[in-house]
Design a protein around this motif. Structure first.
Motif: not given
Length: 144
Positions: A50-55
């Protein structure tokens, strides 16, 4: 009542001496540790995803905003150029350079717009339909 008490004591004895042994306790503890480790791994993987998608979304937004800023800077440069100022003065204020004269022409009529239009498709299909197949081949091969 005493029969129930006896069964309860037998169950307690079996549970404490036969069921709960050192090997079974070690296996239960190992299984609990494996489940906790698996749960933590899955939790960290989902958080990382989820953090990679947000990034990635923020990087796309940043690139889009950079393009918008670059476009606006180029527009500002164009609006400050002498070419734009000259065109705007001609368009909005009716200004002209020394020696030029302004000529206002009327709108084109339909006859003027359609003066040079020719339907090439219609004439070529008519000419091709009137010739026979042999004549078409002779024209193609020998130009007769």
């Amino acid at each position: 009542m005493s029969e129930l008490r006896t069964r309860l004591r037998k169950f307690q004895y079996w549970f404490t001496h036969d069921f709960i042994t050192l090997e079974r306790v070690v296996m239960i503890v190992a299984a609990v540790c494996c489940l906790m480790w698996t749960w933590g791994s899955i939790d960290s993987m989902t958080r990382n995803w989820s953090l990679a998608q947000e990034l990635m979304n923020r990087q796309r937004e940043k690139a889009l905003l950079e393009l918008e800023v670059e476009t606006l800077e180029l527009e500002n440069e164009y609006y400050q150029s002498t070419e734009y100022q000259e065109l705007a003065a001609r368009k909005y204020q009716g200004k002209m350079l020394p020696g030029e004269t302004m000529i206002y022409l009327p709108d084109n009529t339909d006859a003027a717009l359609n003066k040079h239009k020719v339907d090439d498709d219609v004439t070529s299909t008519i000419a091709a339909d009137t010739m026979s197949n042999l004549e078409q081949w002779l024209v193609f091969l020998f130009g007769i």
